[in-house]
Motif scaffolding. Sequence first.
Motif, short mmCIF file in Angstrom:
data_model
loop_
_atom_site.label_atom_id
_atom_site.label_comp_id
_atom_site.label_asym_id
_atom_site.label_seq_id
_atom_site.Cartn_x
_atom_site.Cartn_y
_atom_site.Cartn_z
N LEU A 175 0.82 -1.21 0.00
CA LEU A 175 0.00 0.00 0.00
C LEU A 175 0.85 1.27 0.00
N LEU A 176 2.12 1.16 0.36
CA LEU A 176 2.99 2.34 0.36
C LEU A 176 3.20 2.89 -1.04
N LEU A 177 2.92 2.06 -2.05
CA LEU A 177 3.09 2.53 -3.43
C LEU A 177 1.99 3.51 -3.82
N THR A 178 0.86 3.43 -3.15
CA THR A 178 -0.28 4.27 -3.55
C THR A 178 -0.80 5.15 -2.42
N HIS A 179 -0.25 5.01 -1.22
CA HIS A 179 -0.71 5.80 -0.08
C HIS A 179 0.46 6.58 0.52
N GLU A 180 0.21 7.81 0.92
CA GLU A 180 1.21 8.57 1.64
C GLU A 180 1.28 8.05 3.07
N LEU A 181 2.40 8.35 3.72
CA LEU A 181 2.58 7.85 5.09
C LEU A 181 1.46 8.29 6.03
N PRO A 182 1.02 9.56 6.01
CA PRO A 182 -0.06 9.94 6.93
C PRO A 182 -1.35 9.14 6.70
N LYS A 183 -1.69 8.92 5.44
CA LYS A 183 -2.91 8.16 5.16
C LYS A 183 -2.77 6.72 5.61
N LEU A 184 -1.58 6.12 5.34
CA LEU A 184 -1.36 4.74 5.74
C LEU A 184 -1.33 4.63 7.26
N ALA A 185 -0.77 5.65 7.92
CA ALA A 185 -0.73 5.64 9.38
C ALA A 185 -2.14 5.65 9.96
N ARG A 186 -3.02 6.44 9.36
CA ARG A 186 -4.41 6.47 9.84
C ARG A 186 -5.08 5.12 9.59
N ARG A 187 -4.77 4.51 8.46
CA ARG A 187 -5.38 3.22 8.15
C ARG A 187 -4.92 2.14 9.12
N LEU A 188 -3.66 2.23 9.55
CA LEU A 188 -3.12 1.24 10.48
C LEU A 188 -3.30 1.67 11.93
N ASN A 189 -3.99 2.79 12.14
CA ASN A 189 -4.30 3.28 13.49
C ASN A 189 -3.03 3.58 14.28
N THR A 190 -2.11 4.29 13.65
CA THR A 190 -0.88 4.70 14.33
C THR A 190 -0.50 6.08 13.82
N ASP A 191 0.63 6.62 14.27
CA ASP A 191 1.07 7.94 13.84
C ASP A 191 2.20 7.81 12.83
N PRO A 192 2.40 8.83 11.99
CA PRO A 192 3.44 8.75 10.94
C PRO A 192 4.84 8.52 11.49
N GLN A 193 5.15 9.06 12.68
CA GLN A 193 6.48 8.89 13.25
C GLN A 193 6.75 7.42 13.58
N SER A 194 5.75 6.75 14.19
CA SER A 194 5.91 5.33 14.50
C SER A 194 6.05 4.50 13.24
N LEU A 195 5.28 4.89 12.23
CA LEU A 195 5.34 4.18 10.97
C LEU A 195 6.71 4.35 10.31
N ALA A 196 7.24 5.57 10.33
CA ALA A 196 8.56 5.83 9.74
C ALA A 196 9.66 5.06 10.48
N LYS A 197 9.51 4.97 11.81
CA LYS A 197 10.50 4.24 12.59
C LYS A 197 10.51 2.77 12.22
N ARG A 198 9.34 2.20 12.03
CA ARG A 198 9.26 0.78 11.66
C ARG A 198 9.75 0.55 10.23
N LEU A 199 9.51 1.51 9.36
CA LEU A 199 10.06 1.41 8.00
C LEU A 199 11.58 1.40 8.03
N GLU A 200 12.15 2.15 8.95
CA GLU A 200 13.61 2.16 9.08
C GLU A 200 14.11 0.79 9.53
N HIS A 201 13.39 0.14 10.44
CA HIS A 201 13.77 -1.21 10.86
C HIS A 201 13.67 -2.19 9.68
N ILE A 202 12.61 -2.06 8.89
CA ILE A 202 12.44 -2.94 7.74
C ILE A 202 13.57 -2.74 6.73
N ARG A 203 13.98 -1.49 6.56
CA ARG A 203 15.05 -1.19 5.61
C ARG A 203 16.34 -1.90 5.98
N ARG A 204 16.54 -2.14 7.27
CA ARG A 204 17.77 -2.78 7.74
C ARG A 204 17.69 -4.32 7.72
#
Length: 450
Positions: A175-204
């Motif tokens: 869904l990251l291909l078609t949704h911005e982080l704020p929209k995806l964060a709302r869909r996953l019931n979290t905040d953009p900062q938490s989402l970005a932090k987890r994306l950083e973990h996935i990147r590693r």
Amino acid sequence: MKSAYTHLIRQTGTLNHAMMQTAKVMRMNGLELQEHLATTVERNPFVDIDRGVQGTGTSKDVWTEREIPSDTRTSLYRHLACQFPLVFDNDTDMRVALVFLEEVDPNGWLAVPVEHLAQTSGFDPADCERVLGQLQTLEPAGVFARDLKECLRLQAMDRGLLDEVMAALITHLDLLLTHELPKLARRLNTDPQSLAKRLEHIRRMDPKPGQAFSFDTVTQTASDVLVSVTDQGLSFELSRSSFPTIRMSPAFGVNGQTQSPHRAELIELVREAKALRTAVEMRRSTTLLVVAAIFTRQRDFLAHGYTALCPMRMGDIADDVSVSEATVSRIVSGLTIQCPLGNIKAKSLFCSPVSMCDQPKTRHVALQMIKTLIADEDKNAPLSDRKITALLQNAGIEVSRRTITKYRHSLGLEAPGIRRKNAKLSELTAHVRVADGCRRGDLRRSGRDG
């Protein structure tokens, strides 16, 4: 060339004790033979196994015996197999695990569906699922995953990062291909900062945990047979550990114990030891005949690989060495060969014919073409199995769409829909890395400006 066993049967027309033992040994595969020898040594004091005797040779195709050294590289197979005793405590689970191990691709992923593996191996599907769950706890984290999302989920679990938000993010990565982080964060019931932090973990994380290791085509640490090319022809060397020599321990006192109540038992044990020695010698000589016959037909394989194989069935080899097809099947079952192209399974050299421009070829030609077509395809518009079938048929290879699907599975290649998703995820990962690099650059510049 007729085997001595077949000749003996035809000459006598009856089966004596030695011939019955030979027939029994010839019906065993390699693993069954090793277990049989170990059991016999424990209960028969006249049987001794010698693993250090040199063989003899001929002027053309040299047949010798020695301990074939194992490959010293750290392979993915060996790394995983060494961990099996830590998680499996019974033979049944170990056998299921070895079947899974044969289906691991160079990335460390499971190359075939569990249902297909259970069906072809004859194991209970529930047992296969349970054993797979245990295999997915091995190191490196992410091995035996069935797709990218499961690989990332296993690594997140191993690092203690798999909370509800991380699990939901991995499930909805596309869904990251078609949704911005704020929209995806709302869909996953979290905040953009938490989402970005987890994306950083996935990147590693490592989406291909198996690539840190070398990749062998067999699971054994040492081969049973070494085939090499010499000036005199082909050289065939048997491993001492796989093909030991049976020695007779001295039968002290047996002949003199005329009144002993155990004399008949002792004589039977001596007779059994002699028969076993004859049977194992027959097995070794027949194995050499079978291997020599295989490479007589497949000599081009040593120079050009699998695409140079000619169609060959076990019945062809059985006719060449004058044994039954069942005997050939049992001899090559589990037999591994070390040759100039690496460690291979003997059974991989048998292949049915595939018609190509009215010429008999093997499936390896089709496999190579499928592999090349998929490697060169547009990743955002991958080739369907039906399209690949049409391309191969246009090239003169008569195959069906179902056969193409089976060949693709055997290569460990995903279906076109999954390949498309993986391409998008790879594009997304690259995008995240670029964005993260830009963010870090902005932070460094703002720090200097401050």
